[in-house]
Write a protein that holds these residues in place. Structure first.
Motif, short mmCIF file in Angstrom:
data_model
loop_
_atom_site.label_atom_id
_atom_site.label_comp_id
_atom_site.label_asym_id
_atom_site.label_seq_id
_atom_site.Cartn_x
_atom_site.Cartn_y
_atom_site.Cartn_z
N LEU A 109 0.74 -1.33 0.12
CA LEU A 109 -0.24 0.06 0.03
C LEU A 109 0.94 1.34 -0.24
CD1 LEU A 109 -2.84 1.45 0.21
CD2 LEU A 109 -2.68 1.09 2.73
N ASP A 110 1.86 0.91 0.84
CA ASP A 110 2.73 2.34 0.89
C ASP A 110 3.44 2.52 -0.78
OD1 ASP A 110 2.24 2.79 3.47
OD2 ASP A 110 4.05 1.83 4.30
N ALA A 111 3.74 1.38 -1.15
CA ALA A 111 4.42 1.68 -2.50
C ALA A 111 3.63 2.26 -3.60
CB ALA A 111 5.04 0.35 -2.92
N TYR A 112 2.10 1.75 -3.33
CA TYR A 112 1.33 2.10 -4.15
C TYR A 112 1.05 3.67 -3.93
CZ TYR A 112 -3.00 2.22 -7.13
OH TYR A 112 -3.74 2.40 -8.15
N GLN A 113 0.84 4.14 -2.96
CA GLN A 113 0.56 5.68 -2.57
C GLN A 113 1.82 6.51 -3.05
OE1 GLN A 113 -0.02 5.20 1.63
NE2 GLN A 113 -2.36 5.25 1.40
N HIS A 114 3.11 6.07 -2.90
CA HIS A 114 4.15 6.61 -3.53
C HIS A 114 4.11 6.59 -4.90
CE1 HIS A 114 6.34 6.16 0.55
NE2 HIS A 114 6.75 7.31 0.15
N GLY A 115 3.75 5.62 -5.68
CA GLY A 115 3.54 5.65 -7.09
C GLY A 115 2.69 6.61 -7.49
N ILE A 116 1.48 7.08 -6.87
CA ILE A 116 0.18 7.85 -6.99
C ILE A 116 0.95 9.18 -7.00
CG2 ILE A 116 -1.79 8.80 -6.58
CD1 ILE A 116 -2.06 6.24 -7.94
N SER A 117 1.76 9.48 -5.82
CA SER A 117 2.28 10.92 -5.65
C SER A 117 3.09 11.11 -6.72
CB SER A 117 3.06 10.83 -4.22
OG SER A 117 1.99 10.45 -3.26
N ASN A 118 4.19 10.13 -7.12
CA ASN A 118 5.01 10.32 -8.34
C ASN A 118 4.32 10.61 -9.66
OD1 ASN A 118 7.16 9.89 -6.75
ND2 ASN A 118 7.46 7.65 -7.19
N GLY A 119 3.20 9.97 -9.79
CA GLY A 119 2.36 10.17 -10.98
C GLY A 119 1.68 11.61 -11.00
N MET A 120 1.29 11.99 -9.88
CA MET A 120 0.81 13.57 -9.68
C MET A 120 2.10 14.51 -9.98
SD MET A 120 -2.37 13.29 -9.07
CE MET A 120 -2.66 14.65 -8.47
#
Length: 533
Positions: free
Chosen positions: A477-488
């Motif tokens: 979940l942490d990795a996915y949230q970081h991925g979303i932040s990187n996408g933003m």
């Protein structure tokens, strides 16, 4: 070769109130009554997709055919974009009141038929009918206001339209959710009928415009070429990176078809008496620059509206139930600034500074939003959204105002439809480009995570379903949230860069005095001519 009759129009705005290029004086009461109908019509156009979007899971569940779900939106969007410039020209040639009433009637017919649909195929077809009418709603609202109110006084009323946009964005998902839960998804379409009836009544009874009789024929060949070109462009942005790879033969074929159609359109428009979009309009610097700015405003706005809720729901843990409320800070900034700017323009008659400030603030807001991370608080992200919304507030009404001030009254519909079309196409491109950047960045960020599935919808996918998201725990979940932040970060950083193009375009605008208002020191016709060249 016959030259288009309207090519000189952008360079000849009349200055005398009540003159041939100037709206006839109207009483404040008459304008207010007409505005009620116009505001309701605009609300219909803006609410529809937002309300229906909330009901889509229920609609698909009842009618089946989830593989065709995207076409419910695409059919509406295609019909709206393709018909927009044609409605503008029809209004100029044969009367704005009649064309506007026709567009409302077609929209309501499409709404009623959509609510009666018994299959996904029927729904898609009837949504196209609805979109055909919607293409004339926005154009009709803006061109009728341009025919009623002089540009100098238009800012007093345009704040209402910004308020409608904010209301639709926030209220649409809420209304759609309530109707779906407590009535039936069919009422997401039927709700348009009473609102549309009220709009029709106000326009029929109150609106008085001079009758237009023209022997000119619509440029049907040019309209077909433009429709094919616009449709191909929208399909490219809709399918690219989703249905088909960007380098696939389908996407490349559509790109070739779009380019050929638009080149052919430009060739035809120079050789007909009444072109759908007179190319001579683009000889006017202000018209060209606000078209560029409008394209980029659509690009940035629809990109933000699409991806900010994703970040707020997945990274900040906001509820998806009231998704419209997530965008309230941006809409608040847009509404307040739009109201202030409208009043300031009406008082001073000056407008050039506002697009310059607005494009710069929009670029700054995008840059701030590019810093969003997993630790960013909701308050901080809301403040950044207010900045982006404020930048758009400087621009939303000014771009339409300048476009309309660049043409004679007889071309008001073409100016309004062109400004609307560029914003629509910009939004389509924005969602497509930002979507590809976002998905690629999230995917790259997740590749090193155990359990990642590159196929859409698996664990770690950029297109994860809500059910899958709830199953994520701990490091994944942490990795996915970081991925979303990187996408933003990638999306809004590119948004800031693209906004700089709008800043450059705003700097090239010229302060051509707004027609009307009868204020001291207002330019004479010859001064308008000198300034426009």
């Amino acid at each position: 070769m016959t030259q288009p009759k309207s090519e000189a129009a952008p360079e000849q705005p009349a200055a005398a109130p009540g003159g041939p290029g100037e709206p006839e004086p109207r009483s404040p009461r008459e304008i207010r009554l007409v505005m009620i109908g116009l505001v309701i019509a605009m609300l219909l156009a803006m609410l529809d997709n937002l309300i229906v979007g909330t009901a889509m899971p229920t609609i698909v569940g009842e009618l089946h055919g989830s593989e065709h779900m995207s076409w419910v939106v695409t059919a509406y969007t295609l019909a709206t974009a393709a018909s927009t410039p044609i409605w503008g020209k029809v209004g100029d040639l044969y009367g704005r009141k009649g064309s506007f009433l026709t567009s409302i009637a077609i929209f309501l017919l499409g709404s009623a038929l959509s609510g009666l649909s018994q299959s996904m195929t029927e729904l898609i077809a009837f949504r196209a009918v609805q979109g055909l009418g919607a293409g004339g709603l926005m154009v009709g609202v803006m061109s009728i206001m341009g025919a009623l109110v002089a540009p100098r006084d238009r800012g007093k009323y345009q704040g209402m339209f910004a308020a409608v946009m904010a209301l639709a964005t926030v209220g649409g998902p809420l209304i759609g959710g309530f109707i779906t839960d407590h009535l039936s998804w069919r009422w997401t379409f039927y709700v348009n009928l009473p609102l549309g009836a009220v709009a029709l009544a106000f326009i029929v009874i109150v609106l008085k415009l001079p009758k237009v009789r023209s022997n000119a024929k619509i440029d049907y060949f040019g309209a077909v070429l433009l429709t094919v070109g616009i449709t191909s462009m929208v399909l490219i942005t809709t399918w690219g990176g989703h249905e088909y790879a960007w380098g696939s033969k389908q996407i490349l074929g559509l790109a070739a078809l779009s380019a050929a159609s638009l080149i052919g359109f430009c060739y035809v428009e120079q050789r007909v008496d009444e072109p759908v979009i007179p190319l001579g309009l683009f000889k006017n610097r202000n018209f060209t620059m606000v078209s560029v700015i409008g394209f980029i405003v659509g690009f940035s706005m629809f990109g933000a509206v699409t991806f900010l809720p994703t970040y707020q729901q997945i990274v900040q843990g906001a509820s998806a139930t009231n998704s419209g409320l997530l965008l309230m800070p941006m809409m608040f900034g847009m509404l307040v600034i739009s109201l202030v700017v409208g009043q300031a323009v009406s008082k001073t008659g000056k407008y050039r500074i506002y697009p310059i400030i607005g494009t710069a603030v929009m670029a700054g807001g995008s840059l701030l939003l590019s810093t969003l991370g997993t630790e960013t608080s909701r308050f901080t992200s809301a403040c950044y959204m207010v900045v982006l919304g404020a930048g758009m507030g400087f621009l939303m009404q000014i771009t339409m105002l300048v476009a309309q001030n660049s043409v004679e009254l007889k071309d008001m519909g073409v100016a309004s439809s062109s400004a609307t079309l560029f914003r629509t196409i910009g939004g389509s491109f924005g969602v497509a480009l930002f979507g590809s950047l976002f998905t690629n960045r999230v995917t790259e960020s997740m590749k090193a995570v155990p359990g990642f599935n590159a196929g859409g919808g698996g664990e770690g996918s950029a297109q994860m379903s809500p059910a899958k998201l709830k199953e994520l725990k701990g490091p994944l979940l942490d990795a996915y949230q970081h991925g979303i932040s990187n996408g933003m970060h990638t999306v809004f950083l590119w948004g800031a860069v693209i906004s700089l193009v709008a800043v450059a375009a705003a700097l090239f605008l010229r302060e051509i005095p707004l027609r009307g208002g009868g204020q001291p020191g207002q330019a004479k016709p010859e001064q308008h001519l000198e300034a426009a060249v």
